[in-house]
Design a protein around this motif. Structure first.
Motif, PDB file in Angstrom:
ATOM      1  N   SER A 125       0.653  -1.486   0.014  1.00 51.77           N
ATOM      2  CA  SER A 125      -0.130   0.406  -0.472  1.00 51.77           C
ATOM      3  C   SER A 125       0.846   1.009   0.389  1.00 51.77           C
ATOM      4  CB  SER A 125      -0.466   0.295   1.320  1.00 51.77           C
ATOM      5  OG  SER A 125      -0.372  -0.171   2.696  1.00 51.77           O
ATOM      6  N   ARG A 126       0.853   2.489  -0.325  1.00 47.16           N
ATOM      7  CA  ARG A 126       1.150   3.451  -0.360  1.00 47.16           C
ATOM      8  C   ARG A 126       0.512   5.033   0.479  1.00 47.16           C
ATOM      9  NH1 ARG A 126       0.776   0.150  -4.799  1.00 47.16           N
ATOM     10  NH2 ARG A 126       2.172  -0.520  -6.052  1.00 47.16           N
ATOM     11  N   LEU A 127       1.602   5.634   0.681  1.00 47.10           N
ATOM     12  CA  LEU A 127       0.600   7.252   1.063  1.00 47.10           C
ATOM     13  C   LEU A 127       1.613   7.887   0.491  1.00 47.10           C
ATOM     14  CD1 LEU A 127      -0.041   7.092   4.978  1.00 47.10           C
ATOM     15  CD2 LEU A 127       1.004   8.983   3.519  1.00 47.10           C
ATOM     16  N   ALA A 128       1.279   9.155  -0.066  1.00 48.48           N
ATOM     17  CA  ALA A 128       1.974  10.099  -0.293  1.00 48.48           C
ATOM     18  C   ALA A 128       1.671  11.661   0.521  1.00 48.48           C
ATOM     19  CB  ALA A 128       1.910  10.866  -2.384  1.00 48.48           C
ATOM     20  N   ALA A 129       2.236  12.500   0.527  1.00 50.27           N
ATOM     21  CA  ALA A 129       1.947  14.226   0.946  1.00 50.27           C
ATOM     22  C   ALA A 129       2.741  15.011   0.926  1.00 50.27           C
ATOM     23  CB  ALA A 129       1.487  13.653   3.128  1.00 50.27           C
ATOM     24  N   HIS A 172       0.877   8.488  11.782  1.00 50.96           N
ATOM     25  CA  HIS A 172       1.139   6.997  11.787  1.00 50.96           C
ATOM     26  C   HIS A 172       2.053   7.003  12.969  1.00 50.96           C
ATOM     27  CE1 HIS A 172       3.594   3.416   9.776  1.00 50.96           C
ATOM     28  NE2 HIS A 172       2.368   3.377  10.836  1.00 50.96           N
ATOM     29  N   ASP A 173       1.323   6.652  13.845  1.00 50.13           N
ATOM     30  CA  ASP A 173       1.869   6.117  15.380  1.00 50.13           C
ATOM     31  C   ASP A 173       2.354   4.346  15.129  1.00 50.13           C
ATOM     32  OD1 ASP A 173       2.209   5.750  17.871  1.00 50.13           O
ATOM     33  OD2 ASP A 173       0.871   6.912  19.009  1.00 50.13           O
ATOM     34  N   LYS A 174       3.454   4.956  15.283  1.00 50.09           N
ATOM     35  CA  LYS A 174       4.207   2.914  14.831  1.00 50.09           C
ATOM     36  C   LYS A 174       4.213   2.601  16.000  1.00 50.09           C
ATOM     37  CE  LYS A 174       7.262   4.059  11.358  1.00 50.09           C
ATOM     38  NZ  LYS A 174       8.614   4.315  11.046  1.00 50.09           N
ATOM     39  N   THR A 180      -3.772   7.349  12.047  1.00 47.87           N
ATOM     40  CA  THR A 180      -5.432   8.106  11.868  1.00 47.87           C
ATOM     41  C   THR A 180      -5.360   8.902  10.727  1.00 47.87           C
ATOM     42  OG1 THR A 180      -5.253   7.782  14.060  1.00 47.87           O
ATOM     43  CG2 THR A 180      -6.254  10.085  13.567  1.00 47.87           C
ATOM     44  N   TYR A 181      -6.829   9.393  10.092  1.00 47.99           N
ATOM     45  CA  TYR A 181      -7.227  10.452   9.598  1.00 47.99           C
ATOM     46  C   TYR A 181      -8.206  10.899   9.753  1.00 47.99           C
ATOM     47  CZ  TYR A 181      -4.996   6.420   6.075  1.00 47.99           C
ATOM     48  OH  TYR A 181      -4.403   5.899   4.789  1.00 47.99           O
ATOM     49  N   ARG A 182      -8.088  12.148   9.434  1.00 54.94           N
ATOM     50  CA  ARG A 182      -8.655  13.182   9.874  1.00 54.94           C
ATOM     51  C   ARG A 182      -8.897  14.263   8.323  1.00 54.94           C
ATOM     52  NH1 ARG A 182      -9.800  13.892  15.487  1.00 54.94           N
ATOM     53  NH2 ARG A 182      -7.649  12.951  16.768  1.00 54.94           N
ATOM     54  N   ASP A 183     -10.143  14.284   8.341  1.00 52.04           N
ATOM     55  CA  ASP A 183     -11.391  15.265   7.584  1.00 52.04           C
ATOM     56  C   ASP A 183     -10.435  14.702   5.730  1.00 52.04           C
ATOM     57  OD1 ASP A 183     -12.231  17.088   8.684  1.00 52.04           O
ATOM     58  OD2 ASP A 183     -10.074  18.781   8.838  1.00 52.04           O
ATOM     59  N   ALA A 184     -11.228  13.348   6.339  1.00 53.60           N
ATOM     60  CA  ALA A 184     -11.039  12.349   4.736  1.00 53.60           C
ATOM     61  C   ALA A 184     -11.631  12.289   3.718  1.00 53.60           C
ATOM     62  CB  ALA A 184     -10.498  10.998   5.601  1.00 53.60           C
ATOM     63  N   VAL A 185     -11.901  11.852   2.542  1.00 60.25           N
ATOM     64  CA  VAL A 185     -12.537  11.763   1.165  1.00 60.25           C
ATOM     65  C   VAL A 185     -12.355  10.522   1.021  1.00 60.25           C
ATOM     66  CG1 VAL A 185     -13.776  13.008  -0.028  1.00 60.25           C
ATOM     67  CG2 VAL A 185     -13.231  14.471   0.995  1.00 60.25           C
ATOM     68  N   PRO A 202      -5.168  -0.290  11.554  1.00 60.92           N
ATOM     69  CA  PRO A 202      -3.823  -0.233  11.839  1.00 60.92           C
ATOM     70  C   PRO A 202      -3.169  -0.477  10.692  1.00 60.92           C
ATOM     71  CG  PRO A 202      -5.480  -2.625  11.330  1.00 60.92           C
ATOM     72  CD  PRO A 202      -6.737  -1.344  11.535  1.00 60.92           C
ATOM     73  N   ASP A 203      -1.739  -0.277  10.841  1.00 61.62           N
ATOM     74  CA  ASP A 203      -0.840  -0.166  10.029  1.00 61.62           C
ATOM     75  C   ASP A 203      -0.491  -1.752   9.037  1.00 61.62           C
ATOM     76  OD1 ASP A 203       1.313  -1.096  11.342  1.00 61.62           O
ATOM     77  OD2 ASP A 203       1.900   0.538  12.062  1.00 61.62           O
ATOM     78  N   PRO A 204      -0.212  -2.015   8.601  1.00 64.12           N
ATOM     79  CA  PRO A 204       0.795  -3.332   7.845  1.00 64.12           C
ATOM     80  C   PRO A 204       1.042  -3.873   8.900  1.00 64.12           C
ATOM     81  CG  PRO A 204       1.134  -1.658   6.039  1.00 64.12           C
ATOM     82  CD  PRO A 204       0.403  -0.804   7.338  1.00 64.12           C
ATOM     83  N   THR A 205       2.013  -3.786   9.169  1.00 61.59           N
ATOM     84  CA  THR A 205       3.227  -4.527  10.608  1.00 61.59           C
ATOM     85  C   THR A 205       1.455  -5.138  11.672  1.00 61.59           C
ATOM     86  OG1 THR A 205       3.296  -2.645  12.423  1.00 61.59           O
ATOM     87  CG2 THR A 205       5.101  -2.799  10.404  1.00 61.59           C
ATOM     88  N   VAL A 206       0.943  -4.536  11.652  1.00 69.23           N
ATOM     89  CA  VAL A 206      -0.595  -5.921  12.405  1.00 69.23           C
ATOM     90  C   VAL A 206      -1.162  -6.743  12.064  1.00 69.23           C
ATOM     91  CG1 VAL A 206      -2.656  -5.248  14.262  1.00 69.23           C
ATOM     92  CG2 VAL A 206      -0.628  -3.586  13.579  1.00 69.23           C
ATOM     93  N   ASP A 207      -0.988  -7.778  12.747  1.00 65.92           N
ATOM     94  CA  ASP A 207      -1.265  -9.414  12.310  1.00 65.92           C
ATOM     95  C   ASP A 207      -2.951  -9.217  12.505  1.00 65.92           C
ATOM     96  OD1 ASP A 207       0.283 -10.072  10.346  1.00 65.92           O
ATOM     97  OD2 ASP A 207       0.815 -10.806  13.009  1.00 65.92           O
ATOM     98  N   ARG A 208      -3.859  -8.680  13.721  1.00 67.56           N
ATOM     99  CA  ARG A 208      -4.427  -8.942  14.644  1.00 67.56           C
ATOM    100  C   ARG A 208      -5.049  -7.767  14.970  1.00 67.56           C
ATOM    101  NH1 ARG A 208      -4.522 -11.263  18.912  1.00 67.56           N
ATOM    102  NH2 ARG A 208      -6.427 -12.307  19.192  1.00 67.56           N
ATOM    103  N   LYS A 209      -5.936  -6.822  14.586  1.00 68.96           N
ATOM    104  CA  LYS A 209      -6.568  -5.563  15.379  1.00 68.96           C
ATOM    105  C   LYS A 209      -8.046  -4.764  15.354  1.00 68.96           C
ATOM    106  CE  LYS A 209      -4.894  -0.872  16.832  1.00 68.96           C
ATOM    107  NZ  LYS A 209      -4.111  -1.159  17.670  1.00 68.96           N
TER     108      LYS A 209
END
Length: 720
Positions: A125-129, A172-174, A180-185, A202-209
């Protein structure tokens, strides 16, 4: 980091060469890669007055498990700050990769500011800012960000992906492993479809969330319109809970729960459901009252030590038709058990208890048995000098009913087995056994097939000696790339039941003669019925085996009952001196095709008494299976129901990411009728999936009428 870079610089400029590379041997003996840095580049210059290092060309800085690459890096010793520009790649210890045009980092590459950041996570997955600030080692805040798991279009890299999320701010809290997203569309093909002021996953490092699972929307002729929105809750590392509420337009609410837990020596799963609905009679007519309906189920096993374990497997429902109405199970009888068992080598012990719940209209609760105790023990000794083995089997059973026969049984069997292979390749085995059975039955039926027959209570017993010898002679030859096999098999068996002929029969009421029990000293499924007399079982195995793994095998056989009491009833295929013929054909020339055909032919006129076909063709993406079974009228005397049906199911890949699947079952008896049918269409790629499925049940059972349902599921990866 500052201390070591100064040492690096001193070492670098003592060796006035370029490109420069500093290794672990060039620094102090106490150098620790986890704490210090490695610095390499094509060219390195040092401004002593400003205490500034400039590295140009293939710059690489390794700080512990964190790696920074760039075209140009400037390091200020005084401010302990790194400024990197051009083709920046930052590999994080957790596996994600950051790309940027310009970056300023401090505190051993852990904090700083980044411009035009792009992040590739471990699940692609990808994220750009536009910009980002690394507050600390575990927290990154990004502004004006876009996230998606969809791959970009190969023809047009600037085209919007199938879906993406745009947000004013993303954190992104590792440490919490949360994004966490604020004002998302949410956008589909660039078109906004949903706004939310806040959401997280959860971020991709999480197996169960914890979080919501894919919802299901459906339309059912019985339940009406409805939707199920499951919620998955992680209680701790060793346990979780799934809550699945369903709302329907006709039957109201329905709640299902599933709890799973792992313990030190095992694990278990519990699930159940409940609903409060209108009460209906056996014809499906509402009585004017309301009632609770539901089910409970559980399975678990736990090791006591390396040999012993205990476990349970229970399943119960409040109403016979409940499981079918809510598509939980299509079982017509539920079995529950608790047990303790031990396994050491070839020796086995099990103590168990059983309860049963019949769900058919004709089932009588009082006549359904309960087994409070069942002991099974099997011992197989080590081979003697000649290769013989001794065995001991013990079986003790208590079976009770509130109405009808109660049975207590103890069975002990001692055996001796001697295998032998001659120098010419003939394979022989000699078996001898002696079994003793003792019964105490209360209200025993004189005819176990007739519940209205007379009853009595009595002790009975018997002794069963048995002797058998089996011979086979496999002939194999190579013909090109194919190995050919012809193996005649002959088995002579004698056994006799000495003692009472009126012992109870609880576990051998139904019988089926086929290729699986052509050979053996007792073809009945359980212990209560015993095959007696002298008989010869014989058959021939044919085989053709290709070098690439393909094969064709054929088994044909028959039994001759030569002397003694023949206890098999009409329709069993064994009631006469010469039994019916049984055969099994298996053809699998390649991995993508398998055909199995089992038949039983009447010995007199070769009429088919049983016919069963299974065929499978295709790959994992495109496959079709077909099944057909026919049990004739005459075989129902052996305790089996008359049956003739055809079943097919398959899956076809229509295009990239698109597939269709379906199944169909039809009862061919009495003119034929459809039983059930399913058809579905599914789309699934790396970031998005949905399926629409239609089901039709043609079964009528008391308050369950034939029904049609259409369901819809949607998935947005990695959100669900």
């Amino acid at each position: 980091m500052r201390r070591h870079l100064v040492q690096l610089l001193a070492s670098t400029f003592l060796v006035a060469t370029a490109p420069a590379l500093v290794s672990a041997q060039q620094v102090e003996k106490d150098f620790d890669l986890a704490k210090e840095s490695l610095f390499s580049a094509d060219n390195i210059s040092y401004d002593r007055e400003n205490e500034q290092v400039t590295a140009i060309g293939n710059v690489e800085i390794v700080q512990g498990e964190r790696v920074l690459k760039a075209d140009r890096v400037t390091y200020s010793v005084r401010e302990d700050q790194i400024v990197a520009k051009g083709n920046i790649v930052l590999l994080e210890p957790t596996g994600e990769v950051l790309f940027a045009d310009e970056i300023e980092l401090q505190n051993e590459l852990k904090t700083g500011a980044i411009r035009d950041i792009r992040v590739l996570f471990t699940d692609n997955s990808r994220l750009a800012a536009q910009s980002a600030v690394r507050v600390d080692e575990n927290s990154t805040v990004m502004n004006n960000a876009v996230f998606s798991t969809c791959a970009l279009c190969e023809e047009d890299k600037n085209a919007a992906p199938l879906w993406q999320v745009k947000a004013r701010k993303v954190k992104h809290d590792k440490a919490e492993k949360q994004i966490t997203y604020r004002d998302a569309v949410m956008e589909f093909y660039g078109v906004p479809v949903l706004y939310t002021p806040y959401f997280s996953f959860p971020d991709p490092t999480v197996d169960r969330k914890s979080g919501f699972l894919p919802p299901t929307i459906f339309d059912s002729s019985f339940l009406g319109y409805g939707a199920t929105v499951p919620y998955y809750y992680v209680i701790s590392d060793d346990k979780d809970l799934t809550i699945s509420p369903t709302m329907t337009s006709k039957e109201g609410g329905h709640l299902a729960l599933e709890y799973r837990q792992a313990v030190e020596r095992g694990d278990y799963t519990l699930d159940g459901s409940i609903t409060y609905v209108d009460e209906r009679d056996s014809n499906g007519v509402k009585t004017g009252r309301e009632e609770f309906q539901g089910h409970v189920r559980g399975v678990g096993e736990f090791d006591l030590d390396d040999t012993w374990a205990w476990g349970f497997d229970f399943f119960a429902t409040s109403h016979d038709t409940y499981l079918d109405k809510y598509d939980i199970s299509n079982e017509d009888s539920l079995t529950s058990t608790a047990y303790v068992q031990g396994l050491r080598g070839r020796n086995y012990t099990r103590l168990s208890a059983y309860t049963f719940q019949g769900l058919k209209a004709e089932d009588v609760t009082g006549e359904t048995p309960f087994v409070p105790a069942w002991l099974e023990y099997s011992y197989v000794g080590e081979p003697t000098r000649l290769g013989a083995r001794y065995s001991l089997d013990v079986d003790a059973l208590t079976l009770v009913r509130t109405e009808g026969q109660d049975t207590n049984r103890v069975s002990v069997k001692g055996g001796w087995h001697l295998p032998y292979t001659s120098p010419s390749g003939q394979v022989l085995s000699l078996d001898a056994s002696l079994r003793g059975d003792a019964y105490y039955a209360l209200d025993q039926l004189e005819d176990p097939y007739d519940t209205s027959s007379e009853t009595q209570s009595q002790f009975t017993g018997r002794v069963i000696p048995s002797l058998s010898m089996k011979w086979s002679y496999p002939f194999v030859r190579q013909a090109g790339s194919v190995r050919q096999l012809i193996e005649p098999v002959v088995e002579g068996v004698w056994s006799e039941s000495l003692g009472s002929k009126e012992t109870p029969n609880e576990d051998s009421l139904s019988f089926e003669f086929d290729d699986t029990n052509l050979f053996g000293d007792n073809r009945f499924a359980g212990l209560d019925a015993v095959e007696e007399g002298t008989r010869v079982n014989y058959g021939v195995n044919f085989g053709f085996y290709g070098a690439e793994g393909g094969y064709t095998t054929l088994l044909v056989g028959q039994t001759a009952h030569l002397a003694g009491d023949n206890r098999f009833g009409e329709g069993s295929g064994l009631e006469d001196r010469w039994s019916d013929y049984v055969a099994r054909l298996e053809i699998q020339p390649i991995d993508y095709f398998k055909y199995t055909h089992r038949i039983r032919l009447d010995e007199d006129d070769l009429e088919l008494a049983r016919n069963e076909i299974e065929a499978l063709v295709g790959t994992e993406e495109n496959w079709l299976s077909l099944g057909y079974v026919r049990i004739g009228d005459e075989i129902t005397n052996a305790g089996l129901e008359k049956r003739q049906e055809i079943f097919t199911q398959g899956r076809v890949k229509l295009a990239d990411f698109w597939s269709a699947y379906g199944s169909y079952r039809r009862d061919l008896t009495d003119g034929g009728r459809s039983v059930e049918a399913t058809f579905g269409l599914e789309y699934l790629d790396e970031c998005f999936g949905f399926a629409i499925e239609g089901q039709r049940s043609f079964t009528r059972d008391r308050d369950v009428e034939p029904s049609t349902s259409i369901g819809f599921r949607i998935r947005l990866l990695p959100f669900n």
